[in-house]
Every structure is written in C-alpha cells, then in structure tokens.
Design a protein around this motif. Structure first.
Motif, PDB file in Angstrom:
ATOM      1  N   LEU A  16      60.696  45.942  28.523  1.00 31.33           N
ATOM      2  CA  LEU A  16      60.417  44.598  29.015  1.00 31.33           C
ATOM      3  C   LEU A  16      59.528  44.709  30.239  1.00 31.33           C
ATOM      4  O   LEU A  16      59.574  45.723  30.956  1.00 31.33           O
ATOM      5  CB  LEU A  16      61.695  43.855  29.391  1.00 31.33           C
ATOM      6  N   ARG A  17      58.754  43.666  30.505  1.00 29.69           N
ATOM      7  CA  ARG A  17      57.939  43.624  31.708  1.00 29.69           C
ATOM      8  C   ARG A  17      58.239  42.343  32.475  1.00 29.69           C
ATOM      9  O   ARG A  17      58.090  41.251  31.935  1.00 29.69           O
ATOM     10  CB  ARG A  17      56.454  43.671  31.365  1.00 29.69           C
ATOM     11  N   LEU A  18      58.669  42.500  33.696  1.00 28.56           N
ATOM     12  CA  LEU A  18      58.944  41.359  34.556  1.00 28.56           C
ATOM     13  C   LEU A  18      57.747  41.096  35.462  1.00 28.56           C
ATOM     14  O   LEU A  18      57.058  42.033  35.882  1.00 28.56           O
ATOM     15  CB  LEU A  18      60.183  41.618  35.413  1.00 28.56           C
ATOM     16  N   SER A  19      57.532  39.827  35.752  1.00 33.70           N
ATOM     17  CA  SER A  19      56.471  39.426  36.668  1.00 33.70           C
ATOM     18  C   SER A  19      57.053  38.504  37.719  1.00 33.70           C
ATOM     19  O   SER A  19      58.007  37.766  37.450  1.00 33.70           O
ATOM     20  CB  SER A  19      55.346  38.705  35.928  1.00 33.70           C
ATOM     21  N   CYS A  20      56.460  38.518  38.897  1.00 33.32           N
ATOM     22  CA  CYS A  20      56.901  37.621  39.961  1.00 33.32           C
ATOM     23  C   CYS A  20      55.693  37.266  40.813  1.00 33.32           C
ATOM     24  O   CYS A  20      55.081  38.143  41.424  1.00 33.32           O
ATOM     25  CB  CYS A  20      57.977  38.274  40.809  1.00 33.32           C
ATOM     26  N   ALA A  21      55.368  35.983  40.843  1.00 37.44           N
ATOM     27  CA  ALA A  21      54.204  35.512  41.582  1.00 37.44           C
ATOM     28  C   ALA A  21      54.625  34.776  42.841  1.00 37.44           C
ATOM     29  O   ALA A  21      55.503  33.898  42.786  1.00 37.44           O
ATOM     30  CB  ALA A  21      53.362  34.602  40.702  1.00 37.44           C
ATOM     31  N   ALA A  22      53.994  35.122  43.937  1.00 34.80           N
ATOM     32  CA  ALA A  22      54.229  34.428  45.203  1.00 34.80           C
ATOM     33  C   ALA A  22      53.186  33.339  45.371  1.00 34.80           C
ATOM     34  O   ALA A  22      52.003  33.552  45.092  1.00 34.80           O
ATOM     35  CB  ALA A  22      54.163  35.411  46.360  1.00 34.80           C
ATOM     36  N   SER A  23      53.635  32.190  45.829  1.00 38.88           N
ATOM     37  CA  SER A  23      52.718  31.072  46.010  1.00 38.88           C
ATOM     38  C   SER A  23      53.115  30.286  47.253  1.00 38.88           C
ATOM     39  O   SER A  23      54.150  30.520  47.863  1.00 38.88           O
ATOM     40  CB  SER A  23      52.731  30.169  44.782  1.00 38.88           C
ATOM     41  N   GLY A  24      52.269  29.321  47.599  1.00 44.84           N
ATOM     42  CA  GLY A  24      52.564  28.503  48.770  1.00 44.84           C
ATOM     43  C   GLY A  24      51.786  28.994  49.975  1.00 44.84           C
ATOM     44  O   GLY A  24      50.709  29.558  49.859  1.00 44.84           O
TER      45      GLY A  24
END
Length: 118
Positions: A16-24
């Motif tokens: 599996l590949r997890l992603s996490c995007a930071a925004s703001g």
C-alpha cells in the motif's frame, strides 16, 4: 492542514502507499512523519523524514517501508511493502511547520486505516 489518504485492506505480503498533503498557511515545512496506532495500543513512530531527506525508521518496518516527500507539493508518502498482519493499525501523518516566521506548530492528519489480512 494535513490530509492523509491511501489506506485500505490488503493481504499479507501485499503493498500500500499512503500519502499526506499539507495545506493552508505554511511558511516553512520541517520534518514530516508517519505514526500508527493499533487497537488498545499507544501511537508509535513508524518513520520520519527531514526536509533534506534524512530518514528514521522503527526497527519493525526497516527494509519493508520507505518514507519520501515532495517539497514542492508539501506531501509525504509511505510506501509499504511485504505487509504483515501486525502492521494493521490507523496510520497518522504528522508535520512540524512554521505557519509564519514566528509561529511554529505540530499538526496531525486525520488517520487512515490499514488492515492486513493473513
């Protein structure tokens, strides 16, 4: 601020590949990482990565998981291979960042479930 995705159900040995995007409001993004929490257990570190790409892994995932990041997209990834049932947990991303030149904060993503069946 942090949006995680990519969890799911997979058989043992799968990936599996997890992603996490930071925004703001982000002035500077420092270290990012992944943690996990299995039912009835505390939240533990899985892997971290600095802005320069230095990585740290917990022993149980070394050689199987790879953390990486895209500093343009403010995104951190966790490639998980050779998954085992004991990897089953809710996975949380985390980030250490400056919202302004003077305001430094730590943020957590909402968590994404990873279930590995035997």
């Amino acid at each position: 601020q942090l949006q995680a995705s990519g969890g799911g159900v997979v058989q043992a040995g799968g990936s599996l590949r997890l992603s996490c995007a930071a925004s703001g409001s982000i002035f500077r993004l420092n270290a990012m990482g992944w943690y996990r929490q299995a039912p009835g257990k505390q939240r533990d570190l899985v892997a971290t990565i600095t802005t320069s790409g230095e990585t740290v892994y917990t022993d149980s995932v070394k050689g199987r998981f790879t953390i990486s990041r895209d500093n343009v997209k403010n995104t951190v990834y966790l490639q998980m291979n050779s998954l085992k049932p004991e990897d089953t947990a809710v996975y949380y991303c985390a980030a250490d960042l400056y919202n302004t030149p003077w305001a430094r904060n730590n943020y957590w993503g909402q968590g994404t479930q990873v279930t590995v069946s035997s």
